[in-house]
Write an enzyme that holds these catalytic residues in place. Sequence first.
Site, PDB file in Angstrom:
ATOM      1  N   CYS A  85       0.843  -1.191   0.000  1.00  0.00           N
ATOM      2  CA  CYS A  85       0.000   0.000   0.000  1.00  0.00           C
ATOM      3  C   CYS A  85       0.880   1.244   0.000  1.00  0.00           C
ATOM      4  O   CYS A  85       1.791   1.377   0.828  1.00  0.00           O
ATOM      5  CB  CYS A  85      -0.908  -0.011   1.225  1.00  0.00           C
ATOM      6  SG  CYS A  85      -1.904   1.492   1.397  1.00  0.00           S
ATOM      7  N   GLU A  86       0.610   2.153  -0.896  1.00  0.00           N
ATOM      8  CA  GLU A  86       1.452   3.342  -1.012  1.00  0.00           C
ATOM      9  C   GLU A  86       1.217   4.349   0.114  1.00  0.00           C
ATOM     10  O   GLU A  86       1.991   5.289   0.265  1.00  0.00           O
ATOM     11  CB  GLU A  86       1.227   4.024  -2.361  1.00  0.00           C
ATOM     12  CG  GLU A  86      -0.153   4.583  -2.572  1.00  0.00           C
ATOM     13  CD  GLU A  86      -0.338   5.146  -3.971  1.00  0.00           C
ATOM     14  OE1 GLU A  86      -1.107   6.108  -4.117  1.00  0.00           O
ATOM     15  OE2 GLU A  86       0.285   4.622  -4.922  1.00  0.00           O
ATOM     16  N   HIS A  87       0.172   4.163   0.910  1.00  0.00           N
ATOM     17  CA  HIS A  87      -0.108   5.117   1.984  1.00  0.00           C
ATOM     18  C   HIS A  87       0.799   4.916   3.197  1.00  0.00           C
ATOM     19  O   HIS A  87       1.253   5.876   3.804  1.00  0.00           O
ATOM     20  CB  HIS A  87      -1.579   5.011   2.409  1.00  0.00           C
ATOM     21  CG  HIS A  87      -2.527   5.398   1.328  1.00  0.00           C
ATOM     22  ND1 HIS A  87      -3.828   4.952   1.279  1.00  0.00           N
ATOM     23  CD2 HIS A  87      -2.359   6.186   0.227  1.00  0.00           C
ATOM     24  CE1 HIS A  87      -4.431   5.452   0.216  1.00  0.00           C
ATOM     25  NE2 HIS A  87      -3.555   6.194  -0.442  1.00  0.00           N
ATOM     26  N   HIS A  88       1.030   3.642   3.566  1.00  0.00           N
ATOM     27  CA  HIS A  88       1.848   3.340   4.750  1.00  0.00           C
ATOM     28  C   HIS A  88       3.001   2.382   4.449  1.00  0.00           C
ATOM     29  O   HIS A  88       3.730   1.994   5.360  1.00  0.00           O
ATOM     30  CB  HIS A  88       0.973   2.732   5.857  1.00  0.00           C
ATOM     31  CG  HIS A  88      -0.127   3.624   6.330  1.00  0.00           C
ATOM     32  ND1 HIS A  88      -1.416   3.545   5.842  1.00  0.00           N
ATOM     33  CD2 HIS A  88      -0.122   4.639   7.231  1.00  0.00           C
ATOM     34  CE1 HIS A  88      -2.164   4.464   6.431  1.00  0.00           C
ATOM     35  NE2 HIS A  88      -1.412   5.138   7.265  1.00  0.00           N
ATOM     36  N   HIS A 154      -5.516  -6.070   4.127  1.00  0.00           N
ATOM     37  CA  HIS A 154      -4.569  -4.961   4.163  1.00  0.00           C
ATOM     38  C   HIS A 154      -3.919  -4.815   5.534  1.00  0.00           C
ATOM     39  O   HIS A 154      -4.614  -4.753   6.558  1.00  0.00           O
ATOM     40  CB  HIS A 154      -5.278  -3.650   3.812  1.00  0.00           C
ATOM     41  CG  HIS A 154      -5.698  -3.571   2.376  1.00  0.00           C
ATOM     42  ND1 HIS A 154      -5.121  -2.707   1.473  1.00  0.00           N
ATOM     43  CD2 HIS A 154      -6.625  -4.268   1.673  1.00  0.00           C
ATOM     44  CE1 HIS A 154      -5.687  -2.857   0.290  1.00  0.00           C
ATOM     45  NE2 HIS A 154      -6.602  -3.803   0.387  1.00  0.00           N
TER      46      HIS A 154
END
Length: 203
Positions: A85-88, A154
Amino acid sequence: MAVDPARVERLTRELLEAIGEDPERPGLRQTPARMAELYAEFFAGVGEDAAAPLARTISVARGPAPETLPSGAVLLRDIRFRSVCEHHLLPFAGHAHIAYLPGEQVVGLGALVRVVEILAARPQVQERLGEQIADTIAENLDTRGVLVVLDASHGCVTMRGGRQSEASTLTIAARGEYSEPVARQEIIALIGGTSTAGFEGGR
């Protein structure tokens, strides 16, 4: 290679120092090198052409009934995938299910797996990953419709925040004939164990 191993090692050492750790202690001494190897694998799809596996197609017109085109879908279920995941920068993993309605050309099933693997090996969000898979297939194969369903767990949901360890996320991407909810109901049912309730408004 898109990943710079030496830089990853250097930045991992900085990260360990930033959280108050000693990168020279025995348990962490090899961690920067391990991280470089890990990132080279996880992000191998950066800069790679996801359409390349679809270049070799098979003409169904050369078969025993050349006047007959496939009347139904080609469905490949339960393709295992993992991404980050590119967010975290936490992993997410699950299954991809791909269906397409062939025109005069079909492709080897392993090519569909490679499309998923290449696009997943990048910083991603699940919604975009499904759309990219659908676009790659629709734009590079002779298809009348494409349907991509992703079901993934996720790390940012299961290991932080609410820590919902049993939660999973379902997304759908549809092109061509499968853009109509009624047209994709049979495929959703064939995937098995996936509720159609949340898919009727899918893209």
